[in-house]
Design a protein around this motif. Structure first.
Motif, PDB file in Angstrom:
ATOM      1  N   ARG A  44       0.933  13.672  -6.721  1.00 38.63           N
ATOM      2  CA  ARG A  44       0.162  14.221  -6.075  1.00 38.63           C
ATOM      3  C   ARG A  44      -1.055  14.258  -7.022  1.00 38.63           C
ATOM      4  N   ASN A  45      -2.261  14.091  -6.736  1.00 38.55           N
ATOM      5  CA  ASN A  45      -3.738  13.850  -7.433  1.00 38.55           C
ATOM      6  C   ASN A  45      -4.348  15.011  -7.673  1.00 38.55           C
TER       7      ASN A  45
ATOM      8  N   GLU B 252       1.042  12.416   5.613  1.00 39.27           N
ATOM      9  CA  GLU B 252       0.597  12.458   4.063  1.00 39.27           C
ATOM     10  C   GLU B 252      -0.751  12.725   4.138  1.00 39.27           C
ATOM     11  N   PHE B 253      -1.436  13.566   3.087  1.00 41.53           N
ATOM     12  CA  PHE B 253      -2.815  13.768   3.187  1.00 41.53           C
ATOM     13  C   PHE B 253      -3.348  13.417   1.880  1.00 41.53           C
ATOM     14  N   GLY B 254      -4.241  12.427   1.960  1.00 38.94           N
ATOM     15  CA  GLY B 254      -4.660  11.770   0.504  1.00 38.94           C
ATOM     16  C   GLY B 254      -5.387  10.865   0.911  1.00 38.94           C
ATOM     17  N   SER B 255      -5.581   9.562   0.095  1.00 40.04           N
ATOM     18  CA  SER B 255      -6.033   8.519   0.102  1.00 40.04           C
ATOM     19  C   SER B 255      -5.114   7.250   0.011  1.00 40.04           C
TER      20      SER B 255
ATOM     21  N   THR C 251       0.969  -1.161  -0.202  1.00 40.54           N
ATOM     22  CA  THR C 251       0.024   0.014  -0.059  1.00 40.54           C
ATOM     23  C   THR C 251       0.796   1.184  -0.006  1.00 40.54           C
ATOM     24  N   THR C 252       0.339   2.317  -0.503  1.00 43.59           N
ATOM     25  CA  THR C 252       0.930   3.680  -0.531  1.00 43.59           C
ATOM     26  C   THR C 252      -0.118   4.533  -0.410  1.00 43.59           C
ATOM     27  N   VAL C 253       0.321   6.119  -0.306  1.00 47.90           N
ATOM     28  CA  VAL C 253      -0.587   6.982  -0.259  1.00 47.90           C
ATOM     29  C   VAL C 253      -0.491   7.956  -1.272  1.00 47.90           C
ATOM     30  N   GLN C 254      -1.628   8.232  -1.870  1.00 49.63           N
ATOM     31  CA  GLN C 254      -1.827   9.140  -2.919  1.00 49.63           C
ATOM     32  C   GLN C 254      -2.267  10.266  -2.669  1.00 49.63           C
ATOM     33  N   GLU C 255      -1.431  11.322  -2.608  1.00 45.75           N
ATOM     34  CA  GLU C 255      -1.696  12.725  -1.915  1.00 45.75           C
ATOM     35  C   GLU C 255      -2.745  13.343  -2.739  1.00 45.75           C
ATOM     36  N   LYS C 256      -3.233  14.078  -2.101  1.00 47.63           N
ATOM     37  CA  LYS C 256      -4.134  15.207  -2.640  1.00 47.63           C
ATOM     38  C   LYS C 256      -3.514  16.604  -2.727  1.00 47.63           C
TER      39      LYS C 256
ATOM     40  N   LYS D 285       4.838   6.960  -8.917  1.00 50.02           N
ATOM     41  CA  LYS D 285       4.649   8.406  -8.269  1.00 50.02           C
ATOM     42  C   LYS D 285       5.606   9.208  -9.120  1.00 50.02           C
ATOM     43  N   SER D 286       6.695   9.020  -9.399  1.00 54.13           N
ATOM     44  CA  SER D 286       7.808   9.974  -9.968  1.00 54.13           C
ATOM     45  C   SER D 286       7.156   9.988 -11.647  1.00 54.13           C
TER      46      SER D 286
END
Length: 456
Positions: free
Chosen positions: A388-389, A278-281, A145-150, A381-382
């Motif tokens: 960043r979504n 991190e702030f996202g989903s 799992t990872t975080v997709q930041e908003k 991500k990169s």
């Protein structure tokens, strides 16, 4: 879904030759275009359009622009501009002649994503998996799992309260509500105090200013609730509750509001040294253990336990491939799950089991291979817009994740085709070079350069 071979390109007219006649047919984008199932896309995505109204843009054009955006890491505006300048982009999208005008407005890509939704984008991801054939059918998968930041700024209490105040002013202006007091001048002084007074002697002054901003936000919200028309108040009731929650929430509260325009954003801690929160989903990614083809991606609201994400992502793998994975290799963050359906969940143990040395060595090799998913997530991500979504809402999290995974699979396929071509050319031309040049001198030169080729 199996990619059908594209029909052979016919030679264009002598006066008006086709665009493909001027381009390199071995370019990776054109090779990919010949192997993608455009007819399937047309058949699957056409039902999302209405029969009446102005004719829509071709499905191949819109799908091609979405893929180019993710593959080349471009925004909606930049991909439209680059399309006009790049003939390979135009040929990839099915153009027969070079175009001088924009293919569509950048906002058309937004409308197209909304139109096809998760179901349509999942079909594009399915085609990217099917393109890899047997490599995508491996029985063992790796899940992480990872975080997709908003696309939001770092949230602070004062910043959220100021956003609520500004939105209250805007609503009052739209509804012609005369506020008893707007507090604009006072807020200007308060924000200056909070911004520039960070020394110890000004701690009380800053704390007082922060509390005053909170009081002003509550005053404006109460006055707005009293003076709004009944019909308008019912429309904004849910939004006003969210604003009130953002103003009055405490440090220890659960389900906090971190953004007014993205209320589904969650605060997730993954233990990173350089970025604690991190702030996202949360996003789950599954790939084949050997070939590293992404065969499953799922986005989740909130901050669920990693083990609770396995059911959804393994179910997606079964839906895409038709068969369940035999083993799923995960890290210790997935502890608590041993079996899901017919899939065995493999997690590193503490090393105190009664296994033989061969079994321990085999398990160690598998779990070392598990770490291969970390650079894959890094590339998502990169290179493919997962850092960043910029797409709005919960549905935007899902669409961006699926398109990023599809772009990764397509680029992987293009690189594999290019490497195979280079290897074939080496096998063909290397014996010719050896026979025409001095064998021993050439062999010594290659060995000296360290290219890894040996004499003979």
């Amino acid at each position: 879904m199996i990619a059908k071979p594209a029909p052979k390109q016919q030679q264009g007219h002598l006066l008006f030759p086709d665009l493909l006649d001027h381009l390199n047919p071995k370019d990776p984008l054109l090779v990919l275009a010949r192997n993608l199932p455009w007819e399937e896309f047309e058949k699957e995505l056409t039902p999302f359009y209405a029969i009446k109204g102005r004719p829509a843009k071709p499905v191949r054009l819109m799908v091609g622009l979405l893929l180019l955006k993710q593959i080349e890491h471009l925004s909606d505006e930049r991909v439209v501009e680059a399309w006009v300048r790049n003939p390979y982009y135009q040929a990839f999208c099915g153009m027969k002649q070079f175009q001088w005008n924009f293919p569509c407005a950048p906002s058309d890509l937004v409308h197209f994503r909304k139109r096809i939704g998760e179901e349509g984008v999942e079909k594009i991801f399915l085609a990217s998996v099917a393109l890899h054939g047997k490599d995508s059918m491996e029985s063992d998968v790796v899940v992480d799992t990872t975080v997709q930041e908003k696309n939001i700024t770092f949230p602070t209490d004062t910043k959220l309260r100021m956003s609520v105040i500004k939105r209250s002013w805007k609503v009052a202006e739209q509804e012609n509500i005369s506020l008893r007091r707007s507090y604009r001048r006072e807020l200007k002084t308060l924000m200056r105090t909070i911004r520039f007074s960070k020394s110890r002697k000004d701690t009380k002054k800053v704390s007082s200013a922060v509390r005053r901003v909170k009081t002003i936000a509550n005053v404006l919200l109460r006055e707005l609730s009293r003076k709004l028309p009944a019909s308008r108040y019912e429309e904004m009731k849910e939004e006003l509750c969210r604003w009130r929650k953002a103003v009055n929430q405490q440090r220890s509260d659960k389900d906090k509001v971190y953004s007014l325009h993205e209320p589904a954003v969650s605060c997730i801690c993954k233990g990173k040294a350089h970025k604690k929160y991190e702030f996202g989903s949360k996003a789950a990614v599954a790939m084949t253990k050997g070939s590293c083809v992404i065969v499953g991606v799922k986005s989740f609201t909130g901050n669920p336990y990693d083990g609770d994400t396995l059911q959804a992502v393994l179910g997606q793998i079964k839906q895409i491939r038709g068969t369940e994975a035999q083993h799923a290799f995960c890290d210790r963050g997935f502890r608590g799950r041993k079996q899901i359906g017919k899939t065995s969940i493999e997690i590193p143990d503490n090393g105190k089991t009664k296994a033989t040395e061969y079994q321990k060595q085999k398990a160690r090799k598998n779990f070392c291979r598990r770490s291969a998913i970390e650079p894959v997530i890094g590339h998502l991500k990169s290179d493919f817009r997962l850092t960043r979504n910029y797409l709005k809402g919960v549905i935007g999290d899902t669409l961006n994740l699926l398109l990023s995974a599809a772009a990764f699979n397509l680029c992987k396929w293009m690189r594999a085709k290019t490497h195979i071509l280079h290897y074939f050319l080496f096998l063909v031309f290397y014996p010719i070079l050896v026979s025409t040049a001095d064998h021993y001198q050439l062999g010594a030169l290659i060995e000296h350069n360290g290219d890894g080729f040996s004499e003979g």
